[in-house]
Design an enzyme around this catalytic site. Structure first.
Site, PDB file in Angstrom:
ATOM      1  N   LEU A   1     -17.813 -48.448 124.654  1.00 41.13           N
ATOM      2  CA  LEU A   1     -16.912 -49.039 124.412  1.00 41.13           C
ATOM      3  C   LEU A   1     -15.836 -48.009 123.843  1.00 41.13           C
ATOM      4  O   LEU A   1     -16.105 -47.434 123.357  1.00 41.13           O
ATOM      5  CB  LEU A   1     -17.417 -50.034 123.208  1.00 41.13           C
ATOM      6  N   ASP A   2     -14.754 -48.142 124.470  1.00 43.10           N
ATOM      7  CA  ASP A   2     -13.762 -47.224 124.387  1.00 43.10           C
ATOM      8  C   ASP A   2     -13.032 -46.997 123.185  1.00 43.10           C
ATOM      9  O   ASP A   2     -13.125 -47.865 122.262  1.00 43.10           O
ATOM     10  CB  ASP A   2     -12.609 -47.401 125.653  1.00 43.10           C
ATOM     11  N   PHE A   3     -12.666 -45.853 122.717  1.00 37.08           N
ATOM     12  CA  PHE A   3     -11.923 -45.729 121.535  1.00 37.08           C
ATOM     13  C   PHE A   3     -10.940 -46.617 120.936  1.00 37.08           C
ATOM     14  O   PHE A   3     -10.923 -46.796 119.703  1.00 37.08           O
ATOM     15  CB  PHE A   3     -11.048 -44.283 121.875  1.00 37.08           C
TER      16      PHE A   3
ATOM     17  N   SER B   1     -11.138 -49.791 121.659  1.00 38.62           N
ATOM     18  CA  SER B   1     -11.805 -51.320 121.570  1.00 38.62           C
ATOM     19  C   SER B   1     -12.658 -51.487 120.411  1.00 38.62           C
ATOM     20  O   SER B   1     -12.924 -50.460 119.712  1.00 38.62           O
ATOM     21  CB  SER B   1     -12.364 -51.451 122.907  1.00 38.62           C
TER      22      SER B   1
END
Length: 279
Positions: free
Chosen positions: A106-108, A110
């Protein structure tokens, strides 16, 4: 007489990571045996006698299985450690002694639901593209996509030289505004920053992204930055979801041909993409 096993099998059974991910840990020089860094994938060790460590932490074979659900805030990296010294999701897991690790990414920028576990086999099944376990996102985008935009997202579009799989996309009417709208997007593949890239491709970039479901797992009451253990029933539901999607894909591909090998359309697409990426 000693019981020696391949290191990647030991790490998987210990819940450190799946076998494939364990191999990458070895290649990256993060695994030591009796103080020596081991990169050779065929290396064997005896977990009862040898001092096996990952990132300096000793591997314990008899560790209890742990399944955690975290509501990740923005500004945290989904990894156990970060070379740039940014905050990681592990900083939020106060009191957790087991060697758990994130399932997928889960990207930085998000936020939302993230699973962490030390069950290597379940983690591998949840993240393997052949199982297609659904992830559901709420994406607040700039502008208001029209029916054609939504159809493009649903049908699949080209990203990084490869078409996305079909997705379920709806516009949340209660959150529609003149300056933007909220999309509910369900995808079944785990490509890097996929939802953001999909929305950029239709000209409506994401302003805020939150994951609200992983397969059957949802929890609207879990506060941002908080975590909890999954219940026994929730773990069973995850296993059932993996089993069900795998069975559905096998049925879609038809009966097993003579010789015991099936070449599914999904597998052919993955191989074609791999060949393109290697050109």
């Amino acid at each position: 007489m000693t019981d020696s096993f391949r290191l990647q099998k030991i790490l998987s059974q210990a819940g450190v990571a799946s076998r494939r991910a364990s191999e990458q840990l070895m290649i990256d020089g993060r695994v030591t045996v009796n103080g020596e860094t081991v990169r050779e994938l065929g290396t064997k060790a005896d977990p009862a006698r040898d001092d096996i460590r990952v990132d300096g932490r000793r591997v314990k074979i008899a560790e209890a299985r742990r399944y955690l659900l975290l509501n990740k805030p923005r500004g945290y990296v989904t990894t156990r450690s970060d070379p740039q010294r940014r905050p990681t999701v592990m900083d939020l897991l106060r009191g957790v002694r087991e060697y758990v690790y994130p399932v997928g990414r889960l990207d930085f920028d998000s936020e939302g639901l993230l699973l962490l576990t030390n069950d290597g086999e379940l983690a591998a099944e949840l993240t393997h593209p052949s199982h297609g376990v659904a992830r559901v996102y709420e994406a607040r985008v700039l502008g208001v996509p029209d029916a054609h935009d939504l159809e493009r997202l649903s049908r699949g579009l080209m990203i990084d030289g490869r078409r996305t799989e079909p997705a379920d996309v709806t516009l949340a009417p209660a959150r529609r505004a003149a300056t933007g709208a909220t999309l509910v997007v369900t995808i079944r593949e785990g490509r890097n920053r996929q939802v953001r890239k999909m929305c950029e491709a239709i000209g409506h970039p994401v302003d805020h992204l939150r994951r609200i479901a992983i397969g059957p797992i949802r929890d609207r009451r879990l506060e941002t930055g908080s975590w909890r253990d999954l219940t026994t029933d929730e773990v069973a539901l995850l296993r059932k979801a993996v089993s069900r999607t795998g069975a559905a894909l096998r049925a879609e591909d038809g009966p097993m041909p003579a010789g015991g090998h099936r070449d599914s359309s999904r597998n052919r697409r993955h191989r074609s993409a791999a060949r393109r990426n290697n050109r």
